[in-house]
Design a protein around this motif. Structure first.
Motif, PDB file in Angstrom:
ATOM      1  N   TYR A 177       0.837  -1.210   0.000  1.00 53.35           N
ATOM      2  CA  TYR A 177       0.000   0.000   0.000  1.00 53.35           C
ATOM      3  C   TYR A 177       0.865   1.250   0.000  1.00 53.35           C
ATOM      4  O   TYR A 177       0.613   2.207  -0.743  1.00 53.35           O
ATOM      5  CB  TYR A 177      -0.912  -0.017   1.227  1.00 53.35           C
ATOM      6  CG  TYR A 177      -1.937   1.108   1.277  1.00 53.35           C
ATOM      7  CD1 TYR A 177      -3.156   0.972   0.619  1.00 53.35           C
ATOM      8  CD2 TYR A 177      -1.696   2.274   2.000  1.00 53.35           C
ATOM      9  CE1 TYR A 177      -4.111   1.989   0.675  1.00 53.35           C
ATOM     10  CE2 TYR A 177      -2.629   3.292   2.059  1.00 53.35           C
ATOM     11  CZ  TYR A 177      -3.848   3.137   1.401  1.00 53.35           C
ATOM     12  OH  TYR A 177      -4.773   4.157   1.468  1.00 53.35           O
ATOM     13  N   GLN A 178       1.925   1.229   0.811  1.00 55.56           N
ATOM     14  CA  GLN A 178       2.829   2.369   0.880  1.00 55.56           C
ATOM     15  C   GLN A 178       3.651   2.499  -0.398  1.00 55.56           C
ATOM     16  O   GLN A 178       3.928   3.617  -0.858  1.00 55.56           O
ATOM     17  CB  GLN A 178       3.747   2.234   2.096  1.00 55.56           C
ATOM     18  CG  GLN A 178       3.034   2.197   3.428  1.00 55.56           C
ATOM     19  CD  GLN A 178       2.289   3.491   3.733  1.00 55.56           C
ATOM     20  OE1 GLN A 178       2.675   4.566   3.280  1.00 55.56           O
ATOM     21  NE2 GLN A 178       1.212   3.392   4.494  1.00 55.56           N
ATOM     22  N   MET A 179       4.037   1.375  -0.964  1.00 56.17           N
ATOM     23  CA  MET A 179       4.761   1.413  -2.236  1.00 56.17           C
ATOM     24  C   MET A 179       3.907   2.076  -3.312  1.00 56.17           C
ATOM     25  O   MET A 179       4.374   2.951  -4.058  1.00 56.17           O
ATOM     26  CB  MET A 179       5.136   0.002  -2.679  1.00 56.17           C
ATOM     27  CG  MET A 179       5.802  -0.045  -4.052  1.00 56.17           C
ATOM     28  SD  MET A 179       5.995  -1.734  -4.723  1.00 56.17           S
ATOM     29  CE  MET A 179       4.281  -2.131  -5.167  1.00 56.17           C
ATOM     30  N   LYS A 180       2.646   1.680  -3.393  1.00 54.83           N
ATOM     31  CA  LYS A 180       1.753   2.226  -4.413  1.00 54.83           C
ATOM     32  C   LYS A 180       1.486   3.717  -4.172  1.00 54.83           C
ATOM     33  O   LYS A 180       1.448   4.509  -5.120  1.00 54.83           O
ATOM     34  CB  LYS A 180       0.437   1.442  -4.413  1.00 54.83           C
ATOM     35  CG  LYS A 180       0.600  -0.004  -4.862  1.00 54.83           C
ATOM     36  CD  LYS A 180      -0.665  -0.813  -4.653  1.00 54.83           C
ATOM     37  CE  LYS A 180      -0.476  -2.263  -5.079  1.00 54.83           C
ATOM     38  NZ  LYS A 180      -1.687  -3.087  -4.801  1.00 54.83           N
ATOM     39  N   ALA A 181       1.324   4.081  -2.913  1.00 53.51           N
ATOM     40  CA  ALA A 181       1.124   5.500  -2.594  1.00 53.51           C
ATOM     41  C   ALA A 181       2.345   6.307  -3.004  1.00 53.51           C
ATOM     42  O   ALA A 181       2.229   7.419  -3.546  1.00 53.51           O
ATOM     43  CB  ALA A 181       0.858   5.669  -1.102  1.00 53.51           C
ATOM     44  N   GLY A 182       3.524   5.767  -2.754  1.00 56.22           N
ATOM     45  CA  GLY A 182       4.751   6.457  -3.127  1.00 56.22           C
ATOM     46  C   GLY A 182       4.873   6.628  -4.628  1.00 56.22           C
ATOM     47  O   GLY A 182       5.301   7.686  -5.117  1.00 56.22           O
ATOM     48  N   SER A 237       8.691   6.521 -17.447  1.00 55.62           N
ATOM     49  CA  SER A 237       9.490   5.595 -16.647  1.00 55.62           C
ATOM     50  C   SER A 237       8.716   5.114 -15.419  1.00 55.62           C
ATOM     51  O   SER A 237       8.721   3.918 -15.091  1.00 55.62           O
ATOM     52  CB  SER A 237      10.790   6.276 -16.205  1.00 55.62           C
ATOM     53  OG  SER A 237      11.555   5.427 -15.383  1.00 55.62           O
ATOM     54  N   VAL A 238       8.044   6.041 -14.729  1.00 53.09           N
ATOM     55  CA  VAL A 238       7.264   5.670 -13.547  1.00 53.09           C
ATOM     56  C   VAL A 238       6.129   4.716 -13.921  1.00 53.09           C
ATOM     57  O   VAL A 238       5.880   3.715 -13.233  1.00 53.09           O
ATOM     58  CB  VAL A 238       6.714   6.935 -12.849  1.00 53.09           C
ATOM     59  CG1 VAL A 238       5.739   6.544 -11.732  1.00 53.09           C
ATOM     60  CG2 VAL A 238       7.851   7.774 -12.291  1.00 53.09           C
ATOM     61  N   ILE A 239       5.443   5.024 -15.007  1.00 51.22           N
ATOM     62  CA  ILE A 239       4.344   4.154 -15.449  1.00 51.22           C
ATOM     63  C   ILE A 239       4.869   2.755 -15.743  1.00 51.22           C
ATOM     64  O   ILE A 239       4.300   1.743 -15.287  1.00 51.22           O
ATOM     65  CB  ILE A 239       3.659   4.758 -16.701  1.00 51.22           C
ATOM     66  CG1 ILE A 239       2.958   6.069 -16.349  1.00 51.22           C
ATOM     67  CG2 ILE A 239       2.655   3.772 -17.299  1.00 51.22           C
ATOM     68  CD1 ILE A 239       2.614   6.926 -17.547  1.00 51.22           C
ATOM     69  N   HIS A 240       5.951   2.677 -16.492  1.00 50.68           N
ATOM     70  CA  HIS A 240       6.528   1.383 -16.871  1.00 50.68           C
ATOM     71  C   HIS A 240       6.981   0.586 -15.648  1.00 50.68           C
ATOM     72  O   HIS A 240       6.611  -0.583 -15.476  1.00 50.68           O
ATOM     73  CB  HIS A 240       7.710   1.622 -17.818  1.00 50.68           C
ATOM     74  CG  HIS A 240       8.511   0.395 -18.123  1.00 50.68           C
ATOM     75  ND1 HIS A 240       8.074  -0.584 -18.990  1.00 50.68           N
ATOM     76  CD2 HIS A 240       9.726  -0.033 -17.658  1.00 50.68           C
ATOM     77  CE1 HIS A 240       8.976  -1.553 -19.048  1.00 50.68           C
ATOM     78  NE2 HIS A 240       9.985  -1.245 -18.250  1.00 50.68           N
ATOM     79  N   SER A 241       7.759   1.225 -14.786  1.00 46.85           N
ATOM     80  CA  SER A 241       8.316   0.508 -13.635  1.00 46.85           C
ATOM     81  C   SER A 241       7.248   0.158 -12.608  1.00 46.85           C
ATOM     82  O   SER A 241       7.337  -0.878 -11.932  1.00 46.85           O
ATOM     83  CB  SER A 241       9.419   1.345 -12.984  1.00 46.85           C
ATOM     84  OG  SER A 241      10.507   1.508 -13.863  1.00 46.85           O
ATOM     85  N   SER A 242       6.233   1.017 -12.468  1.00 47.38           N
ATOM     86  CA  SER A 242       5.174   0.726 -11.498  1.00 47.38           C
ATOM     87  C   SER A 242       4.404  -0.528 -11.879  1.00 47.38           C
ATOM     88  O   SER A 242       4.004  -1.317 -11.012  1.00 47.38           O
ATOM     89  CB  SER A 242       4.214   1.918 -11.391  1.00 47.38           C
ATOM     90  OG  SER A 242       3.478   2.100 -12.593  1.00 47.38           O
ATOM     91  N   ARG A 243       4.200  -0.718 -13.157  1.00 48.43           N
ATOM     92  CA  ARG A 243       3.480  -1.924 -13.612  1.00 48.43           C
ATOM     93  C   ARG A 243       4.261  -3.182 -13.282  1.00 48.43           C
ATOM     94  O   ARG A 243       3.683  -4.222 -12.959  1.00 48.43           O
ATOM     95  CB  ARG A 243       3.221  -1.820 -15.115  1.00 48.43           C
ATOM     96  CG  ARG A 243       2.104  -0.842 -15.464  1.00 48.43           C
ATOM     97  CD  ARG A 243       1.969  -0.609 -16.955  1.00 48.43           C
ATOM     98  NE  ARG A 243       0.693   0.029 -17.260  1.00 48.43           N
ATOM     99  CZ  ARG A 243       0.464   0.792 -18.315  1.00 48.43           C
ATOM    100  NH1 ARG A 243       1.462   1.034 -19.179  1.00 48.43           N
ATOM    101  NH2 ARG A 243      -0.720   1.319 -18.524  1.00 48.43           N
ATOM    102  N   ILE A 244       5.567  -3.096 -13.369  1.00 50.76           N
ATOM    103  CA  ILE A 244       6.409  -4.249 -13.015  1.00 50.76           C
ATOM    104  C   ILE A 244       6.396  -4.464 -11.504  1.00 50.76           C
ATOM    105  O   ILE A 244       6.255  -5.591 -11.023  1.00 50.76           O
ATOM    106  CB  ILE A 244       7.850  -4.023 -13.510  1.00 50.76           C
ATOM    107  CG1 ILE A 244       7.871  -3.923 -15.036  1.00 50.76           C
ATOM    108  CG2 ILE A 244       8.775  -5.135 -13.018  1.00 50.76           C
ATOM    109  CD1 ILE A 244       9.211  -3.494 -15.603  1.00 50.76           C
ATOM    110  N   ALA A 245       6.510  -3.367 -10.737  1.00 54.65           N
ATOM    111  CA  ALA A 245       6.635  -3.474  -9.279  1.00 54.65           C
ATOM    112  C   ALA A 245       5.370  -4.021  -8.628  1.00 54.65           C
ATOM    113  O   ALA A 245       5.455  -4.740  -7.627  1.00 54.65           O
ATOM    114  CB  ALA A 245       6.990  -2.112  -8.687  1.00 54.65           C
ATOM    115  N   VAL A 246       4.186  -3.682  -9.155  1.00 52.90           N
ATOM    116  CA  VAL A 246       2.965  -4.203  -8.527  1.00 52.90           C
ATOM    117  C   VAL A 246       2.805  -5.699  -8.771  1.00 52.90           C
ATOM    118  O   VAL A 246       2.117  -6.387  -8.021  1.00 52.90           O
ATOM    119  CB  VAL A 246       1.705  -3.439  -9.002  1.00 52.90           C
ATOM    120  CG1 VAL A 246       1.743  -1.994  -8.557  1.00 52.90           C
ATOM    121  CG2 VAL A 246       1.512  -3.540 -10.511  1.00 52.90           C
ATOM    122  N   LYS A 247       3.466  -6.205  -9.802  1.00 52.75           N
ATOM    123  CA  LYS A 247       3.436  -7.645 -10.065  1.00 52.75           C
ATOM    124  C   LYS A 247       4.542  -8.373  -9.308  1.00 52.75           C
ATOM    125  O   LYS A 247       4.366  -9.523  -8.892  1.00 52.75           O
ATOM    126  CB  LYS A 247       3.562  -7.902 -11.565  1.00 52.75           C
ATOM    127  CG  LYS A 247       2.369  -7.412 -12.369  1.00 52.75           C
ATOM    128  CD  LYS A 247       2.581  -7.640 -13.869  1.00 52.75           C
ATOM    129  CE  LYS A 247       1.395  -7.134 -14.669  1.00 52.75           C
ATOM    130  NZ  LYS A 247       1.610  -7.279 -16.141  1.00 52.75           N
TER     131      LYS A 247
END
Length: 393
Positions: free
Chosen positions: A191-196, A227-237
């Protein structure tokens, strides 16, 4: 680029999974009395605390601690920290944690040697420090705020329900150095990762959605957003993906270290509204931003249509053929909404604990700023908050 500006950022960064070793290089530059500042104790569970204490002791430092710094640091906690630092005759402050801990430590740094009330001086009158500032460093454990390389500090007054940020003009408030180990960010809850991640995205947007001239800063912003969009999609998985987490951490720093604001006016109304919601609900900062962003941007889109069209095409890849400028722009915000759902951020302030009875109060404590494509009035604020509150899932 129009206008005139100065750019100076004195913070030294150490980045990578072995970056904590550089703390040994920095500590000899400061006095013996160190105050270690951290949050709820997670750094003791994951071993970061002991690693840092070992380094402090190896360098002969006398250590006092300010623990329990909350996600939205309060004025009461600030007063407590000031007294601890004064009693210890602090020569140096070391913040270990996320943006809230770094923000809080800056507020302590500018207040210890000041006889005036820090709330009135810094967060109501927005004055600059008129007393010596204690130097500080940061060991970052959460990516989002960019506080590791700027002079911003946000404090919440629980009594008045005001959450106010002050970006100090003095570069002496900035951390002398910051240590960024992406592996430390893997210890925070999802949750905190996604908020960040959304906090990073919002910081960039607040600087992007302003001005009409051709600005190099906007090209930088578009690259960081992608970059944020791309990396966030990887990180949530896969939250343990080092490459994704390292890119997110690096993007967070560059999103708010004043580089992108060069030649820009800046908007910051999303942050003003989000902070007002946070003052009433004590909700996680990044989620307050995600909850108000779409209704705000959809409201101001007609006033900044060319930039929203550019955002749609250059960030989200919207194809313009056969569409009006407004259709293109709105499709960009629709794609932004799809991404927000994909990574799992909050889209309604109701999900943060807000209800109809709070809206007038939230509007009352929202600072209305110039700098964006439209200066809001109070009724527009209420309309945006209502749109977020009543959003259908």
């Amino acid at each position: 680029m129009l206008g005139n500006f100065a750019y100076h950022n004195p913070t030294k960064l150490y980045f990578g999974d072995e970056s904590l070793d550089f703390l040994n290089k920095e500590l000899p530059n400061y006095g013996d009395n160190v105050v270690l500042v951290y949050g709820g104790g997670s750094i003791k569970k994951n071993g970061v605390y002991q690693d840092i204490m070992d380094i402090l002791q190896k360098n002969g430092k006398k250590v006092a601690e300010i623990s329990g710094v909350m996600p939205n640091p309060t004025l009461e906690k600030l007063y407590e920290g000031i007294e601890i630092a004064r009693s210890h005759k602090a020569d140096f402050l070391l913040a270990v944690g996320g943006g809230s801990v770094c923000d809080y430590t800056k507020a302590v740094a500018v207040s210890v040697h000041c006889d005036e009330d820090p709330w009135d001086k810094y967060f109501i009158r927005f004055e600059e420090p008129s007393c010596p500032i204690i130097p500080l460093g940061c060991v970052l454990t959460m990516a989002g705020t960019g506080s590791e390389m700027n002079a911003g500090s946000v404090i919440t007054n629980s009594e008045t329900k005001q959450k106010i940020g002050h970006v100090f003009a003095s570069s002496d408030v900035m951390p002398k150095f910051s240590i960024l180990n992406p592996r430390y960010t893997m210890t925070v809850p999802d949750y905190q990762m996604k908020a960040g991640m959304f906090d990073i995205f919002s910081h960039i947007c607040e600087q992007y959605f302003s001005g009409t001239d051709d600005v190099t800063s906007d090209y930088l912003s578009e690259g960081l957003l992608r970059s944020v969009i791309h990396s966030s999609r990887i990180a949530v998985k896969d939250a343990k993906d080092y490459e994704a987490r390292s890119n997110i951490m690096w993007s967070a720093t560059w999103a708010l270290n004043t580089l992108l604001s060069c030649g820009k006016t800046g908007d910051w109304m999303v942050h003003m509204m989000g902070q007002a919601v946070g003052g009433y609900t004590d909700a996680t900062h990044g989620m307050t931003l995600s909850a108000v962003s779409l209704p705000y941007y959809r409201h101001i889109l007609p006033y900044g249509l060319p930039k929203f069209k550019r955002f749609a095409e250059n960030v989200w890849g919207v194809q313009p053929e056969g569409k009006t400028d407004e259709q293109i722009a709105r499709e960009g915000l629709d794609r932004m909404e799809d991404w927000m759902k994909e990574i799992g951020v909050v889209l309604s302030i109701r999900d943060l604990g807000a209800d109809e009875s709070m809206l007038d109060g939230i509007a009352d404590v929202t600072m209305i700023l110039r700098g964006g494509y439209k200066k809001l009035d109070r009724q527009e604020l209420l309309d945006i908050f209502k749109a977020s509150l009543n959003r259908e899932a």
